[in-house]
Design an enzyme around this catalytic site. Structure first.
Site, PDB file in Angstrom:
ATOM      1  N   SER A  43    -144.699  -3.850 -56.257  1.00 12.52           N
ATOM      2  CA  SER A  43    -143.278  -3.560 -56.460  1.00 12.52           C
ATOM      3  C   SER A  43    -143.005  -2.762 -57.720  1.00 12.52           C
ATOM      4  O   SER A  43    -142.008  -2.028 -57.791  1.00 12.52           O
ATOM      5  CB  SER A  43    -142.471  -4.867 -56.493  1.00 12.52           C
ATOM      6  OG  SER A  43    -142.961  -5.736 -57.501  1.00 12.52           O
ATOM      7  N   GLY A  75    -144.750  -7.048 -53.225  1.00 16.34           N
ATOM      8  CA  GLY A  75    -145.460  -8.258 -52.828  1.00 16.34           C
ATOM      9  C   GLY A  75    -146.940  -8.086 -52.597  1.00 16.34           C
ATOM     10  O   GLY A  75    -147.655  -9.069 -52.344  1.00 16.34           O
ATOM     11  N   ASN A 104    -148.755  -9.868 -58.613  1.00 13.68           N
ATOM     12  CA  ASN A 104    -148.454 -10.918 -57.644  1.00 13.68           C
ATOM     13  C   ASN A 104    -149.550 -11.972 -57.600  1.00 13.68           C
ATOM     14  O   ASN A 104    -149.281 -13.153 -57.388  1.00 13.68           O
ATOM     15  CB  ASN A 104    -148.232 -10.308 -56.257  1.00 13.68           C
ATOM     16  CG  ASN A 104    -146.950  -9.501 -56.195  1.00 13.68           C
ATOM     17  OD1 ASN A 104    -145.872  -9.989 -56.511  1.00 13.68           O
ATOM     18  ND2 ASN A 104    -147.064  -8.232 -55.815  1.00 13.68           N
ATOM     19  N   ASP A 185    -134.846  -7.628 -63.829  1.00 11.17           N
ATOM     20  CA  ASP A 185    -135.051  -9.079 -63.759  1.00 11.17           C
ATOM     21  C   ASP A 185    -136.277  -9.397 -64.612  1.00 11.17           C
ATOM     22  O   ASP A 185    -136.755  -8.543 -65.350  1.00 11.17           O
ATOM     23  CB  ASP A 185    -135.194  -9.568 -62.310  1.00 11.17           C
ATOM     24  CG  ASP A 185    -136.327  -8.873 -61.548  1.00 11.17           C
ATOM     25  OD1 ASP A 185    -137.385  -8.611 -62.159  1.00 11.17           O
ATOM     26  OD2 ASP A 185    -136.154  -8.601 -60.352  1.00 11.17           O
TER      27      ASP A 185
END
Length: 212
Positions: A43, A75, A104, A185
């Site tokens: 990502s 992902g 991940n 984020d």
């Protein structure tokens, strides 16, 4: 005696200047404009957290003039990257492969030995085909460091790069994801952050001799 000491100091100073030069930075063959470069990632390469066209591979393509194929899949893991690598190399036949994977795996607490094995498999497969390969370091997952903006690269990347003699681009995502103003984020950059990633990666690629 004083004259001898003075001459020795001059020689030592000259040697020190030679050792402290840029000779430790190995210059690689430049990748010409229009050449195909493949980014194998997750990502962070896809550009999660921003709009289409604001991901770092797209921005890097504009600044280098390369035809960058962005194969970042949200992902994806090191195992997934290894599985799809052969087909991608056959399809695109890149001059340069940039590998950005492992985040991940670290989030899901995959055994480090498995992550290392997968990344080594990716690197060895590409190198066996004569493709120059660069490994991009990912931050060590640490909520406390993330909260205080003090992330650092996971040590396995430097270890793999050294063991496999692979070029490493480090301290890019760790720096960006340590800055609240550059994040969408906790684990993704925003448009401004990806622009910083692109700029810093371009600078490191210039230092290595791949582009102007």
């Amino acid at each position: 005696m004083k004259k001898i000491i003075f001459l020795l100091l001059i020689v030592l100073a000259a040697l020190a200047m030679a050792w402290s030069g840029d000779d430790d930075v190995v210059k690689n063959a430049a990748i010409p404009q229009g050449a195909t470069v493949l980014v194998l990632g997750d990502s962070l390469s896809y550009g999660t957290g921003t709009n289409a066209g604001e991901d770092y591979p797209t921005l890097l393509a504009k600044s280098t003039g390369w035809n960058i194929i962005n194969e970042g899949i949200p992902g994806d893991t090191t195992a997934g990257g290894l599985q799809r690598l052969s087909q991608l190399l056959e399809q695109h036949q890149p001059k340069l492969l940039i590998v950005e994977l492992g985040g991940n795996d670290l989030l899901h607490k995959t055994q480090p030995s498995e992550v290392i094995s997968n990344l080594k498999g990716i690197l060895s497969h590409a190198k066996a085909q004569g493709i120059t390969t660069i490994l991009v370091a990912i931050p060590d997952i640490n909520p406390l460091k993330a909260t205080f903006g003090n992330l650092s690269d996971h040590p396995l990347y430097a270890a793999i790069a050294k063991e496999t003699t692979t070029l490493l681009i480090g301290d890019v995502f760790s720096q960006v994801l340590s800055d609240r103003d550059l994040k969408s984020d906790q684990i993704h950059a925003n448009a401004k952050g990806y622009a910083v990633v692109s700029q810093q990666m371009h600078e490191k690629l210039k230092e290595l001799g791949f582009t102007n």
